[in-house]
Every structure is written in C-alpha cells, then in structure tokens.
Design a protein around this motif. Structure first.
Motif, PDB file in Angstrom:
ATOM      1  N   ARG A  35     118.279 -22.256  27.941  1.00  0.00           N
ATOM      2  CA  ARG A  35     116.803 -21.822  28.431  1.00  0.00           C
ATOM      3  C   ARG A  35     116.371 -22.236  29.515  1.00  0.00           C
ATOM      4  NH1 ARG A  35     114.273 -22.637  23.440  1.00  0.00           N
ATOM      5  NH2 ARG A  35     112.501 -23.811  24.417  1.00  0.00           N
TER       6      ARG A  35
ATOM      7  N   LEU B  23     126.529 -29.922  22.706  1.00  0.00           N
ATOM      8  CA  LEU B  23     125.663 -28.796  21.993  1.00  0.00           C
ATOM      9  C   LEU B  23     123.555 -29.156  23.755  1.00  0.00           C
ATOM     10  CD1 LEU B  23     124.411 -27.602  20.385  1.00  0.00           C
ATOM     11  CD2 LEU B  23     123.328 -29.586  19.074  1.00  0.00           C
TER      12      LEU B  23
ATOM     13  N   VAL C 165     122.506 -20.434  20.340  1.00  0.00           N
ATOM     14  CA  VAL C 165     122.964 -20.166  18.567  1.00  0.00           C
ATOM     15  C   VAL C 165     123.414 -19.199  18.378  1.00  0.00           C
ATOM     16  CG1 VAL C 165     123.054 -21.343  16.287  1.00  0.00           C
ATOM     17  CG2 VAL C 165     122.628 -22.895  18.957  1.00  0.00           C
ATOM     18  N   LYS C 166     122.951 -17.953  18.536  1.00  0.00           N
ATOM     19  CA  LYS C 166     122.808 -17.508  16.650  1.00  0.00           C
ATOM     20  C   LYS C 166     122.541 -16.265  17.766  1.00  0.00           C
ATOM     21  CE  LYS C 166     118.622 -18.573  16.440  1.00  0.00           C
ATOM     22  NZ  LYS C 166     118.444 -20.231  16.297  1.00  0.00           N
TER      23      LYS C 166
ATOM     24  N   TYR D  80     115.029 -19.689  20.220  1.00  0.00           N
ATOM     25  CA  TYR D  80     116.251 -18.854  21.575  1.00  0.00           C
ATOM     26  C   TYR D  80     116.938 -20.130  21.941  1.00  0.00           C
ATOM     27  CZ  TYR D  80     112.155 -15.244  20.359  1.00  0.00           C
ATOM     28  OH  TYR D  80     111.541 -14.605  19.964  1.00  0.00           O
TER      29      TYR D  80
ATOM     30  N   TYR E  31     122.125 -25.628  25.257  1.00  0.00           N
ATOM     31  CA  TYR E  31     120.830 -25.641  25.595  1.00  0.00           C
ATOM     32  C   TYR E  31     119.873 -25.696  26.495  1.00  0.00           C
ATOM     33  CZ  TYR E  31     120.287 -26.941  19.591  1.00  0.00           C
ATOM     34  OH  TYR E  31     120.626 -27.009  18.585  1.00  0.00           O
TER      35      TYR E  31
END
Lengths: 484, 477
Positions: free
Chosen positions: A345, A337, A326-327, A323, A341
């Motif tokens: 999170r 990046l 990205v997707k 999790y 992240y």
C-alpha cells in the motif's frame, strides 16, 4: 471536416444513411489520437484492436437496419469503469496490471447500444483530484493550453472530447469530477441524479456520492448518452427502481416562465472576474429567452467542502481497503503479512490517495466518529434541505461550475486546500444527490473556457436539458474548438 | 472464603441455510474445491456491489420472531473494517446500529426450573473466507468459498450464571434454529459458532467484573468445559491478589485451557459506519406477519403439548422435542396407533441407543413409525417377547426395513404361548436339575432366574416369559 470532429447526432445520420462506415469514423479518430495524444495525453490505454472489432459488428448492425442509439459511435471511457478483459487501472500503480473479469453495467449498456470503445482515459488516481496531476501515470493537458490542467478527475475524458480524440466520453463525478473538467475544457458534462445510473463496475471512491455521467460536445449528445446508460440495475441496490424518460424529447422546448434560482452564496468575493462576467451574461441570456431569475439562498454552502472531505474520505478509506496485495493487482512482498500489506500500500498508492485514506480512517476512528463522520452526515442533511427549500420556488439553480478557469500545471499541486476549493461550486450537488450539468458559457481573456452549471431537482434532468439546450442553441460557445 | 458467581453472555454465529450467499448468487454448498464458489462480488473485485439476499433477511426475521424479539421496521447494514487475507473487501458487511431484531429472550429449564435468557439483538452479516496453512512454503492459501455466506449473530444478555446454563442455552438455541430450518446447528463443521464473554464477581455484588472474551469454542461438549476453565482461572487470578484484564482468549480443546490472544490495547478499532452500497431495510408489517404465520410449533409449545396431551413424563418430552424430526416421528407413531407412553419409552431407550451407535437421526434410518407400532402390538398380543423385539427384530428392521411380523415368520420367532408345551419344557428342566430344585425349596429363591434361563434356552427363547414364570412358580410351590 474530419469525422472525429462530429457529434453523435451528426454521425448517427451519416452512419444510418450509409454515407460513412464505422471503420472510417475510427480511422479519423485514431489518426487524431496519433497526431495529438502525445501532447494531450488523454488516454491511459488505447483499445484500437477491440475498437475495429466492434466497428465490424456496428457495420453489420447498420447494414441489417438494426442500428441503435450509439451504433458505430466511438466513445472513450474513464479508466475507473470496469471493461471485461481490458486493463482498468484507476490511474493507480496498485491496479497497473488489473484486467477485470466482468463488465460494468454502463459499458454493458453502451455495448447494447452498439458503441465502439476507443480507449480508457486518464484520471486522478482513484478519481481523487481536480487536475489529473494525481494520476499515477501522467498528467493530461488542457487542449486549450497545454501548459494548463484539463481539470479532474475526469480530465482525460474531458480533454479527449475537447481534442476530438473521441465523439463522446464517460466520466464519473464524486464532487465535481465530470463538471469541473468539462468546464475547464469547454465541453458539456452531466452528473445525473444519484441513483439514476448504475454504479456497478465503477471502481468506488465514495459510494454515496459517486455517479457516472456523459461528457459530450453538446447538450443533445449528453441526452443521448444518458438515455443509453440510465435506469435501474438489479446489481446496484442504490440505483433507482423507476422509469427513465426519453431525455431527447424535451430538447427544443420553450423555457418561457421557468424560474432559475441564483444562489447568493455562489457569487463570492474574490471570484475570478472573467468567470463572474461570463456567468452573469449567461443568466441575462436565459432571461432574454423567457426564464425568470430568482435569488435563492443555500445557507449551508460554506460547510460543503469540509463536509465532503470528511464523508468522501471516510468512505474511501474503507473502499480502498481491498487493495491489499492478496488477490489481484500490485504486491510488494515483506517479511510477514503486515509487512506485505504495508509495502504494497505504501508503494502502490500515490500521496493524495494515502492522504485521503488517512483522513477517512481518522474520521471514522473510535472517539472521533461522532465529531467528524456523524457530524458530517448531519450537515449533509442540512445541505440537502437547502436544496429542497430552494427548489420550492425555482425549477433549476444556475451557478458558475468552477471558481477559476484552467490553472497552470503545478500551480495548485502542492497545496491540497487550494486544490480542494476548485470544487467549491460542484460539491454541494453531490452531497444533495441532485443532478447538474456544466455547459460552455464563454471564455476568459486568456481564451480559456468558462462553464455554466445548471442544477436540477432530484430526477429532474429534463429541466436541466431543456434550459441547457435552449441556451446552447442561442449561443456559439460550444462550437469553438481548441487549436492543437 | 469468598463466594463468586459467573456472569456470561454468548455471541452465537449461525450460518444460514440459504442456497446462495448473502450478497451475490454464489452457492453456499459445503466442501467444494477451494475458490470454485466465488464471483467478482464475493471476492471483492474493484467496482462490484452487494445485493441483499432476501431469504437471509426472512430467516433472520423468523429467528427473531421465534425468540420473542422486536423486528425493527427500519434497519441497516454497516461496514466493519479490518485487514485480513480471508476478508476480500477489507471490511465485513454486518449490522451495527439498527439491527433487524432486538430485545427478545429464550427460556431454558435447568433442574426443573425455568429461566429466561435475554437476547440483546440478532443481526445479519456475511462470513469471511478461510486461510489454509499447508505445505512448507513461506505462504498460506486463501479459500473464499465461505466468504459471503449469510450469518446471523445472536447476542445474549449477560444473564447466564453458570457453564450449565450456557450449555443449556446453546442447546435450546440450536433446537430453535433447527426447528425453523434456518441453520443446521453443526458446531463441529462450524455452521454454529459460539464466543463467550465471561466475568466473575463476588456473590451479592451488583457491578460486573472485567470480562474476557473466549473464542474458538468449536464443539458442543466444549461449551461447558471452556466456561468452567475460564471461571476457575479468573477466580484464581483474583484470589491470588491479581486483576482480571479485558482481553480475547482462545479455547484450546487439546490442552483444555484458554490462552490469551490479544489484550485490550491490541483490540481492533473496526471503524463501523453505515454501508453506503445498500439501501436501508424497510421490513413492512404485512411481510413480518406473513413470516410469523409460517412459523412452526416451537419446542416449548410442543413440549407442553406432549406433556399435557399425551401424558408423557417431562424428561421424555424434553428429549423428544429437542429435534423436530424426533417429535414428528413420535407423533406419527402415536397416530398410527401406538400408546404414547410406550412409544416414548421405546424411542428414548431402545431406539436412541441404536441411533447413537449409528450416529444418525431417527428419520435417517429404515425404522419407520409403522414398524414400531406393529412391533408393539406383536408384544401386546404375546406373539413375541419384548426381549426378542428389542434385539433380533429391531436389528433386522434397522438392517432391512422389513415389517416385524414378516421377520417373526421368516426367522421362526413366533412366541410359544401354549401352556402344555411350556409345561413340558419346565418338567424336563426340573427333572434334570434335582439339586437346584431342592436348594430352591430350602429357600434359595434366586435360583428362579436359573430355571427361567434354562427353559428359555431349551425353547430357543421363544417361550412366553410371563407364562414361564407363572407356570414355573406353580410347579415349584
């Protein structure tokens, strides 16, 4: 009596005799949900449209005499099992908008048996918790006392069954997450042997401990549900490639001469008096039915909670790495990046999930692995051996399911250690991989349900069902319903 | 001045030639539209589980057997945890403790001397996807077609002592992988990748120096170059009074240098632990024996057999056995009646030159062993000259796949071996070249070449050169 208050077996007869239609059962279910779910809050997603579509198919099947085990039976599914194109959130903000493109094996098997999905039930975020207070959306209430928790993490499923908002439900159990809420809500909850039921499509918390099982109004229904979902799945390498017996066959068998182990380590000082009384009375009842109580020892019991919180969090820290924004699911952009992240999170996970990710990451770190993860695995082996040894002399082991009845909302929420101890009697079972059921065995002075845990040998759910059913038939605890 | 020696260990990643991915049923085909060869499992959807590709296990065991490894009866997968957009699960399923193959070796030959390079381990793992940095937006793209493709990681002992040895080891490993049919060995396309652990130490010292890991060596020709550069760099650091630091360096093929990517402090802690979603692998002895029985004759054995059985030179045997298809082509030609030494010589000189020009392997052309055998017998019988054979006729075979005798007939290339006809041509040329004849007779013997050239020209190259030579010398003496 309303149709939503019936059991699977009762409805099966009415449906097959064409006295009622699946749509009529659903009407009563959704009327009940409309009436009480504002208070109980069992569900995250209610799938009414899908349910009525499924009801049509069920009716067709019944009219053409092709009804299966669960044709037309409304079942609630914990929201950590993937249902194709239907929101599957794990009660986490990070998956708030996630609709799986595939179906979990368990729900696919329920479909084959003609079930009707009533909705997806609430849980502690990613099944991490014992009260549903860790849900990213809302806390479910205990139908017996709305000021109290239903237990967790499958609290939504247990409350939905107890409040007659479904006929049966699926839960998942990593350290007690089916049995403890079943006990706290006064219903039946079974954690099958690890490997008995496919985990494909169950969003992983701790892969070596997770197992899916039924939460039902009585023991016979649990057997029917297990019949529907058990068995090897080529998509899950850890599911056992072995034949599955018809669990309904053993119901009603005599339990005379069966040996029931009473582990001395489970009747500890400071245990709730009402719980201990109920469980001791239940053991006497089993004795009166011909079973033979035998004291056994599970000497490593004291290490179970610590072991569990090292191994489960280690696996979780890895399982939840996907999790990342990205997707799919929730994303918070950032300047680069790493920033993306961290924002995703930090804001997507709740505090208990983050606590466990950190614990697990620490336990697996270079320099700590040997002292924590590896040691944990070794102790896990010892705990398994405890059960192997005990089962040399007895057929099942009987214990309380939970050290206390339903506690007040907020009572333990600020003290993770107290919360972790709610699972003290259920955790060893997951570490050993053996099956166990929780069935109602009494009430406290505050009119809160008490659960009796019956633990079996690996792949011997039959002995559990035999004893649980015999006990249930000779008592009336399971017939009591909360007043809402 | 201090003398240094290099200590090199290679970690090679080989993409396996399975039809499907390591843990799901997606195709492994190369070059499809981004993200078209994906499924919930290989894109890391919540709740999915891996199922091991048994073919990949078989390929890895095969490779282990071919490199003299011990095959573990009990092996397991592990998770290697790190965050990167091309790694959908946030961990790579690999092997850590208990790899499937351990303790083997490969033999290389350098300057006629054989040397064993130890194989520490061979394990299975899944490939990651690919990040694509394209367009002007502040974002990148991720293509997960490659995510989950089965890889073997082949780790050597630090037994390699020079860039040449490293290159030789890579060549040999590639040959073995291609013989087994488990990997196509294409470094440029990334199906064979090589990371190198390089350190230096004074000659005679036992302890290893601090090593740097060199990554991104993406072509065969760079294996040697990258090592050479890195060794020189480390020697320079030490000679200037510095210390080599443990770090990861990237080979930049444009600049021809290695550059620091990350230091030891920034090194990942991968938090390996046993993969709980997969059961341990129990490779039973019977199955391993079955796989062993399917192993082809390996390059070393073939090379020995070619030398002793066919009497061809070691150099020829090396080249012919480097590729299985070449060796098979050679043997087919010999079986069809070709003389081994001549066939070998022809392949290595005339045919290789053309293969290189066309960038093809020997089995990918219209030239079949029967063509070469018949061509050689035409030369033997004097029906064509070897000059013509290696030029016009070979050209035509490559172009059309016609048999040499047909080409000779069609193009009127039949050699003139009639002494009378040749003598007539000689006489004509000598008559025209009085001056040269005199010079030849007064000792300028180099002129023989001039006469032969003129005669061949006059006969449109069809005169049997050997006869021309003999008859010419007789006439001039």
């Amino acid at each position: 009596m309303k149709l939503n208050e019936l059991t699977i077996s009762e409805l099966r007869r009415l449906l097959d005799d064409r006295e009622v239609k699946p749509g009529e059962v659903l009407d009563d279910i959704y009327n009940r949900i409309d009436a009480v779910d504002d208070k109980v809050k069992s569900y995250i997603t209610i799938t009414k449209d899908v349910a009525y579509e499924m009801a049509k198919d069920a009716e067709q099947a019944i009219l053409s005499n092709k009804a299966s085990l669960l044709t037309g039976i409304p079942v609630a599914v914990k929201d950590n099992m993937c249902t194709k194109d239907i929101s599957t959130t794990c009660a986490s903000k990070i998956l708030h908008n996630f609709k799986p493109p595939y179906e979990s094996t368990v729900t696919a098997r329920l479909k084959e048996q003609g079930y009707i999905l009533t909705g997806k039930t609430n849980l502690d975020e990613f099944a991490m918790g014992s009260s549903t207070e860790n849900s990213g959306f809302h806390t479910t209430r205990n139908p017996w006392d709305l000021e109290r928790v239903p237990g967790g993490s499958s609290g939504g499923s247990a409350a939905a069954v107890a409040a007659d908002e479904c006929i049966a439900a699926l839960g998942s159990d990593t350290g007690g997450s089916i049995r403890q809420p079943a006990a706290l809500c006064g219903v039946v909850g079974l954690k099958p042997t690890y490997g008995r039921v496919s985990r494909y499509g169950l969003v992983a918390f701790a892969s070596s401990l997770d197992q899916i099982g039924p939460i039902t109004k009585n023991v016979a229904d649990a057997a029917i549900m297990l019949n529907a979902i058990a068995g090897h799945d080529p998509s899950d390498s850890t599911s056992a490639p072995m034949d599955v017996p018809d669990f309904a066959n053993v119901l009603g068998h005599d339990i005379k001469g069966l040996k029931i182990g009473i582990p001395k380590e489970y009747f500890i000082e400071g245990m709730d008096k009402d719980i201990e009384d109920s469980v001791r009375t239940a053991i006497k009842k089993l004795e009166s039915l011909g079973a033979i109580p035998v004291e056994v020892s599970l000497p490593h019991t004291g290490y179970a909670v610590a072991t569990y919180y090292i191994l489960a969090t280690s696996e979780a820290s890895s399982n939840l790495a996907r999790y990342d924004g990205v997707k799919y699911g929730f994303r918070v952009d950032g300047k680069d990046l790493l920033d993306m992240y961290m924002n995703t999170r930090a804001q997507g996970f709740g505090s208990e999930v983050k606590r466990r990710i950190m614990l697990g990451t620490y336990a697996l770190s270079a320099g700590y692995y040997e002292a924590y993860y590896k040691k944990g695995q070794q102790v896990r082996t010892l705990i398994k051996q405890d059960f192997d040894n005990a089962f040399k002399n007895v057929d099942v082991i009987v214990t309380p399911t939970s050290p206390s009845a339903a506690f007040k909302i907020g009572e333990k929420a600020t003290d993770p250690l107290q919360m972790y101890l709610s699972d003290i009697f259920t955790i060893s079972v997951n570490l050993a991989g053996v099956p166990a059921i929780s069935i109602p065995c009494g009430f406290t002075r505050d009119n809160l349900p008490v659960g009796l845990q019956i633990i079996g040998k690996h792949f011997d759910e039959e002995s559990i069902f035999k004893i649980a059913y015999a006990y249930e038939q000779s008592t009336e605890w399971h017939l009591r319903r909360p007043q809402l | 001045m201090m003398k240094y020696e290099a200590v090199i260990g290679l970690e090679v990643h080989a993409q396996m030639l399975t039809d499907t991915k390591m843990f799901c049923g997606c195709s492994t085909r190369f070059g499809s539209e981004p993200n078209t060869q994906t499924c919930p499992v290989c894109i890391g959807m919540p709740g999915v589980l891996p199922v091991m590709n048994k073919k990949a296990l078989e390929f890895t065991i095969k490779t282990g057997l071919a490199t003299n490894c011990k095959i573990s009866p009990y092996s397991r997968f592990a998770r290697k945890n790190y965050f990167y957009p091309d790694l959908p699960k946030g961990y790579q399923i690999s092997q850590y403790e208990l790899p499937i193959c351990e303790g083997g070796y490969i033999e290389i030959v350098l300057d006629g001397e054989a040397k064993r390079i130890g194989i520490t381990r061979i394990h299975m793992e899944e490939d990651a996807g690919k990040n694509i940095h394209e367009g002007s937006g502040p974002y990148s793209f991720v293509d997960l077609n490659r995510a989950g493709i089965p890889l073997m990681e082949i780790v050597s002992e630090p037994d390699i002592r020079s860039p040449k040895e490293a290159a030789e080891y890579m060549k040999k490993l590639r040959t073995i992988l291609r013989y087994l049919g488990v990997c196509d060995g294409n470094m440029e396309q990334g199906s064979l990748r090589c990371d190198a652990n390089v350190s230096i130490r004074p000659v005679g010292q036992k302890e290893y120096g601090t090593r740097a890991e060199v990554k991104n060596i993406n072509s065969f020709k760079f294996v040697e170059k990258a090592m050479e550069y890195e060794i020189k760099r480390q020697i320079k650091v030490v000679e200037e009074g510095g210390r080599v630091i443990q770090e990861t360096r990237l080979w930049d093929s444009n600049k021809g240098i290695t550059e620091s990517m990350r230091g030891k402090e920034e090194a990942h802690d991968y938090r390996y632990f046993p993969e709980p979603d997969l059961v341990p692998i129990a490779a039973d002895k019977e199955w391993i024996d079955e796989i062993r029985s399917t192993l082809p004759e390996l390059p070393d054995a073939k090379r020995e057999r070619f030398i002793s059985g066919y009497g061809i030179p070691e150099y020829d045997a090396d080249l012919l056995t480097e590729e299985k298809v070449r060796a098979e082509w050679f043997e087919d030609a010999v079986k069809a009646g070709g003389k081994p030494k001549i066939v070998a010589n022809w392949i290595i000189t005339n045919i290789f030159k053309r293969l290189k020009e066309e960038d093809k392997e020997i089995n990918e052309t219209l030239l079949k062993p029967k063509h070469l055998v018949s061509l050689l017998s035409l030369i033997d019988a004097g029906s064509t000259s070897s000059t013509m054979a290696k030029t016009i006729i070979l050209d035509e075979i490559f172009k059309s796949g016609k048999m040499p005798e047909d080409i000779v007939k069609e193009k009127g290339l039949v050699q003139i071996s009639d002494a009378g006809e040749i003598e007539k041509a000689i006489d004509e040329i000598l008559a025209k070249s009085q001056k040269e004849v005199e010079r030849y007779k007064s000792g300028d013997e180099k002129l023989i070449g001039f006469f032969v050239g003129q005669i061949m020209k006059a006969t449109k190259g069809k005169a049997n050169p050997q006869m021309v030579n003999e008859l010419l010398k007789k006439k001039l003496s």
